[in-house]
Design a protein around this motif. Structure first.
Motif, mmCIF file in Angstrom:
data_model
loop_
_atom_site.group_PDB
_atom_site.id
_atom_site.type_symbol
_atom_site.label_atom_id
_atom_site.label_comp_id
_atom_site.label_asym_id
_atom_site.label_seq_id
_atom_site.Cartn_x
_atom_site.Cartn_y
_atom_site.Cartn_z
ATOM 1 N N SER A 130 26.617 43.776 31.503
ATOM 2 C CA SER A 130 27.326 43.385 32.720
ATOM 3 C C SER A 130 28.242 44.499 33.193
ATOM 4 O O SER A 130 28.390 45.537 32.542
ATOM 5 N N THR A 131 28.885 44.234 34.327
ATOM 6 C CA THR A 131 29.968 45.080 34.822
ATOM 7 C C THR A 131 31.297 44.336 34.717
ATOM 8 O O THR A 131 32.298 44.775 35.266
ATOM 9 N N LEU A 132 31.300 43.214 34.014
ATOM 10 C CA LEU A 132 32.474 42.349 33.938
ATOM 11 C C LEU A 132 33.643 43.056 33.274
ATOM 12 O O LEU A 132 33.477 43.813 32.322
ATOM 13 N N THR A 133 34.839 42.787 33.790
ATOM 14 C CA THR A 133 36.076 43.180 33.132
ATOM 15 C C THR A 133 36.848 41.911 32.786
ATOM 16 O O THR A 133 36.636 40.854 33.385
ATOM 17 N N MET A 134 37.755 42.009 31.824
ATOM 18 C CA MET A 134 38.385 40.792 31.316
ATOM 19 C C MET A 134 39.328 40.144 32.330
ATOM 20 O O MET A 134 39.486 38.921 32.329
ATOM 21 N N ASP A 135 39.955 40.922 33.194
ATOM 22 C CA ASP A 135 40.805 40.289 34.200
ATOM 23 C C ASP A 135 39.970 39.444 35.157
ATOM 24 O O ASP A 135 40.385 38.354 35.562
ATOM 25 N N GLN A 136 38.756 39.916 35.484
ATOM 26 C CA GLN A 136 37.885 39.113 36.328
ATOM 27 C C GLN A 136 37.360 37.898 35.568
ATOM 28 O O GLN A 136 37.190 36.819 36.148
ATOM 29 N N ALA A 137 37.104 38.069 34.267
ATOM 30 C CA ALA A 137 36.691 36.927 33.452
ATOM 31 C C ALA A 137 37.753 35.831 33.492
ATOM 32 O O ALA A 137 37.427 34.632 33.588
ATOM 33 N N LEU A 138 39.017 36.217 33.437
ATOM 34 C CA LEU A 138 40.113 35.246 33.519
ATOM 35 C C LEU A 138 40.044 34.486 34.836
ATOM 36 O O LEU A 138 40.104 33.247 34.862
ATOM 37 N N ARG A 139 39.912 35.214 35.923
ATOM 38 C CA ARG A 139 39.872 34.560 37.236
ATOM 39 C C ARG A 139 38.630 33.678 37.378
ATOM 40 O O ARG A 139 38.690 32.610 37.986
ATOM 41 N N ASN A 140 37.511 34.117 36.803
ATOM 42 C CA ASN A 140 36.289 33.310 36.878
ATOM 43 C C ASN A 140 36.447 31.988 36.132
ATOM 44 O O ASN A 140 36.001 30.935 36.606
ATOM 45 N N LEU A 141 37.047 32.037 34.940
ATOM 46 C CA LEU A 141 37.242 30.807 34.179
ATOM 47 C C LEU A 141 38.157 29.833 34.915
ATOM 48 O O LEU A 141 37.936 28.617 34.893
ATOM 49 N N ILE A 142 39.162 30.376 35.572
ATOM 50 C CA ILE A 142 40.054 29.514 36.356
ATOM 51 C C ILE A 142 39.308 28.945 37.558
ATOM 52 O O ILE A 142 39.464 27.769 37.920
ATOM 53 N N GLU A 143 38.444 29.754 38.156
ATOM 54 C CA GLU A 143 37.667 29.292 39.317
ATOM 55 C C GLU A 143 36.802 28.089 38.974
ATOM 56 O O GLU A 143 36.612 27.194 39.816
ATOM 57 N N ILE A 144 36.283 28.039 37.734
ATOM 58 C CA ILE A 144 35.396 26.918 37.395
ATOM 59 C C ILE A 144 36.163 25.735 36.799
ATOM 60 O O ILE A 144 35.543 24.745 36.400
#
Length: 392
Positions: free
Chosen positions: A306-320
């Motif tokens: 992936s190109t994922l970074t952990m700060d985006q992972a945080l925002r994604n988990l909150i989004e769901i």
């Protein structure tokens, strides 16, 4: 009380502090790189605009970043560590690929060398996640075609080169029940992945001592109501599993399903050299991959990390649907505890002062590793934006 001044005061930060016991509005102090005190009152951080102070992210599955791939050896792991700290990762496992044995040995040797002289302004290198070569050749995904069953002798030779903290294998391969038991005796955390194993073989792997599952749902037999597969074994029995929350590898509904079933599900990036880089072609082990439209793929379209970074992972988990505290724990505390690290992944006295400063929009403003500023959103400003001082 909190003043309106936006500044850092000595070796301390003020704001909404996420502690293992919950949120506190107050001050976090450290000395010689370790937290010495936390002062403040219980708070709901949604009721104010002060910064959110979170423990640094702990990523246990990182193949690359900043254009560097772990299998290159040399200074690649240092480049990865300096890249990912910009996105809040303060500790990581450098993750290798299936490859000829001499390539794996070279990569491990160079990772160990960099661990002995850690790079500055970078994430802490905790060791290695060996993803292969002990995988099922029929479920390689983006892994190169060098998979084969493992042996105790082969594993011990690799352990002599670098600290392997996590190892992914396919439990159904001959001799792997014994290998799992040996790895557990050596203190290695065993994950099952890149596997064509059945539900029963997954359950047997757990009984042999395996600790969880690699990038749950991806590169393993799926769930069917008459053939539950490896995914079924995970959902029915696992305490731990990693998952890639880029919302591309796994549908949000599947992530929510796993969250209900697996108590200590934790997020990883599975990031490649393309993380933190523009669209284009990059290396993943011996393969070439292309970054475009937010993903990384082989020429045939197969997802390849992936190109994922952990700060985006945080925002994604909150989004769901997760709240900030739960999302943070699954990217910091839970992965740290999975590999037996008690002094990272949480903000508590005695722990390393690995601290993230986020604004109310959950944008990363500053990153501290061991109390040292490793990244600031405004690089020319030594004081992180959005922090506040406590009036005495």
């Amino acid at each position: 009380m909190i003043s309106s001044d936006a500044k850092r005061d000595g070796d301390c930060l003020d704001g909404n502090i996420l502690t293992p016991q919950g949120w506190r509005l107050g001050r976090l102090d450290w000395q010689d790189g370790r937290i010495v005190s936390l002062e403040g009152e219980p708070v709901d951080p949604m009721t104010n605009d002060y910064p959110r102070l979170l423990p640094g992210f702990v990523d246990l599955h990182v193949h690359g970043g900043g254009g560097a791939d772990a299998m290159e050896g040399g200074e690649a792991a240092a480049t990865m560590a300096r890249t990912h700290v910009r996105f809040g990762t303060t500790s990581l496992l450098v993750t290798t690929m299936t490859a000829p044995s001499e390539d794996i040995q070279r990569a491990l040797t160079d990772i160990a060398r960099l661990m002995a002289t850690p790079p500055l302004r970078a994430a802490r290198l905790l060791g290695v996640h060996l993803e292969g070569p002990f995988l099922n050749p029929g479920k390689l995904g983006a892994q190169p075609p060098y998979a084969h069953p493992g042996t105790v002798e082969a594993v011990d030779a690799l352990l002599a080169l670098a600290p392997i903290r996590v190892l992914t294998l396919a439990p159904e391969l001959g001799g792997h029940a014994e290998l799992i038991r040996h790895l557990c005796d050596r203190g290695v955390r065993v994950l099952m992945g890149h596997t064509l194993g059945s539900y029963e073989e997954g359950v047997a792997g757990l009984a042999s001592g395996a600790h969880g599952f690699t990038h749950l749902f991806n590169a393993m037999t799926g769930l069917h109501h008459r053939e539950p597969g490896m995914v079924g074994a995970a959902l029915a029995h696992a305490e731990h599993a990693e998952i890639i929350p880029d919302l591309l590898h796994v549908h949000p509904g599947a992530i929510l399903t796993a969250l209900r079933a697996i108590p200590r599900l934790y997020g990883v990036t599975d990031s490649t050299a393309a993380a933190g880089m523009p669209d284009g072609d990059y290396r993943l082990g011996e393969q070439r991959v292309t970054k475009c439209l937010g993903g990384v793929r082989l020429a045939d379209g197969t997802l390849a990390g992936s190109t994922l970074t952990m700060d985006q992972a945080l925002r994604n988990l909150i989004e769901i649907g997760l709240d900030l505290a739960d999302a943070s724990r699954r990217l910091s505390q839970y992965p740290a505890e999975f590999i037996g690290e008690q002094e990272i992944g949480r903000l508590a006295p005695g722990c390393h002062a690995d601290v993230l400063v986020l604004n109310p929009d959950l944008e990363l403003e500053a990153v501290y590793v061991g109390g040292q500023l490793a990244h600031a959103a405004r690089a020319a400003d030594a004081s992180p934006v959005g922090t506040s001082s406590v009036s005495q």
